[in-house]
Design an enzyme around this catalytic site. Structure first.
Site, PDB file in Angstrom:
ATOM      1  CE  LYS A  38      -4.098  -2.530   2.315  1.00 51.78           C
ATOM      2  NZ  LYS A  38      -4.822  -2.503   3.914  1.00 51.78           N
TER       3      LYS A  38
ATOM      4  CD  GLN B 138      -3.500  -3.921   6.809  1.00 58.79           C
ATOM      5  OE1 GLN B 138      -3.205  -4.084   5.399  1.00 58.79           O
ATOM      6  NE2 GLN B 138      -4.535  -5.343   6.119  1.00 58.79           N
TER       7      GLN B 138
ATOM      8  CG  ASP C  43     -10.112   0.668   4.882  1.00 63.12           C
ATOM      9  OD1 ASP C  43      -9.564  -0.285   3.661  1.00 63.12           O
ATOM     10  OD2 ASP C  43      -8.972  -0.378   6.022  1.00 63.12           O
TER      11      ASP C  43
END
Ligand code: NDP
Length: 297
Positions: free
Chosen positions: A54, A98, A121
């Site tokens: 990422k 994460q 997200d």
């Protein structure tokens, strides 16, 4: 029939290219780069790989990447304090924590701390709610990537029968919401669904997000259907060279019947990071108060 292979890698490269162009335009207009912060707690091997890719993709897109790696025993309060600092930082447009987090950190509580307008997200309940009622917000990257592949292949999805296998908050539920918004007739199947094969046989669109290697068989697929395989399953044991990745769909069997299908790897997987960059860029434009046409990327 041999199904057309839907190449997510090529589509994702194109999307990343379009993000790059708009990211450069953002920098030219605002004098700063769009910023994406990624927070990783602990040493989980798969998470480390994801975070590294990422970060690399963020830089390649011409955006600023802020990586925060915290030890596995970081107290929940410290993690929440970091998220609050990132919320207040005007150079950070998107924040991604994460998952999974270590057991002592409450994921729901941490996600709820993220400013919904930086929640790239799309996991915050505000964004889940916005998606459910049709307001602009952030949609989880994997299902949004699946929708992009479907729209690219099929164009107008209106009136099509879609079956989503899986009802997780990360994939299945938002996928179903996106397909409803496209005017599909949507069935959400899960572990309690009866006669799953018959349910899947009705579908013009099948999205499999289960986590069971090759569970969906070729004879479950309606001839000509479009099959999106979200599953990432490691099979073949842990010996080096023996492990391979397979999806939730029996690719060979389904390819003989379907009209089009995503492979694993090289289908949905590459879309997830590309859509993350897209969401971060959209966040930057919104946070800077600059209009970005709804379908610009
Ligand atoms: P979850 O484990 O959270 O959800 C799995 C879903 O599948 C559940 O709703 C479960 O039903 C359902 N299910 C389990 N067994 C069956 C069965 N026998 N028949 C029908 N449904 C069943 O997984 P995720 O949604 O997070 O992920 C799904 C897959 O997608 C995984 O392989 C994951 O690795 C992959 N993935 C890939 C990504 C990518 O970038 N390509 C990103 C995210 C996930 P119930 O709710 O009843 O338990």
């Amino acid at each position: 029939m041999t199904a057309e292979r839907i190449d997510g890698k090529i589509f994702a490269e194109g999307l990343r290219g379009r993000v790059g162009v708009l990211a450069a335009e953002f920098t030219a207009r605002t004098g700063r780069k769009a910023g994406l912060a990624v927070v990783l707690v602990g040493e989980d091997a798969a998470s480390q790989v994801y975070v590294r890719s990422k970060g690399k993709a963020t830089i390649e897109a011409g955006m600023a990447g802020f990586e925060h790696r915290l030890p596995a025993d970081t107290p929940e309060a410290d993690l929440i304090a970091l998220v609050e600092t990132l919320n207040a930082d005007p150079t950070v447009d998107g924040i991604l924590v994460q998952l999974p987090l270590p057991a002592h950190c409450d994921e729901g509580k941490v996600i709820a701390t993220i400013n919904p307008d930086k929640d790239v997200d799309g996991f915050h309940v505000i964004n889940a709610g916005r998606l459910a009622v049709g307001q602009a917000g952030f949609v989880p990257c994997t299902p949004l990537g699946c929708l992009m592949l479907l729209r690219d292949r099929l164009g107008d999805l209106s009136g099509l029968d879609a079956v989503v296998i899986g009802r997780s908050n990360i994939v299945g539920k938002p996928m179903a919401q996106l397909l409803i918004a496209q005017s599909c007739t949507v069935t959400v199947a899960h572990s309690r669904t009866r006669n799953l094969a018959d349910v899947v046989r009705r579908a013009d669109i099948v999205v499999a997000a289960v986590g069971r290697p090759e569970m969906v068989k070729g004879d479950w697929i309606k001839p000509g259907a479009t099959v999106i395989d979200v599953g990432i399953n490691r099979v073949g044991g842990s010996e080096p060279g023996k492990t391979r990745l397979v999806g939730d769909v029996d690719f060979a069997g389904a390819s003989a019947v379907a009209g089009a299908i995503t492979p694993v790897p090289g289908g949905v997987g590459p879309m997830t990071i590309a859509v993350l960059l897209r969401n971060a860029l959209v966040a930057a434009y919104r946070n800077a108060g600059i209009d970005l046409p709804e379908n610009a990327i």
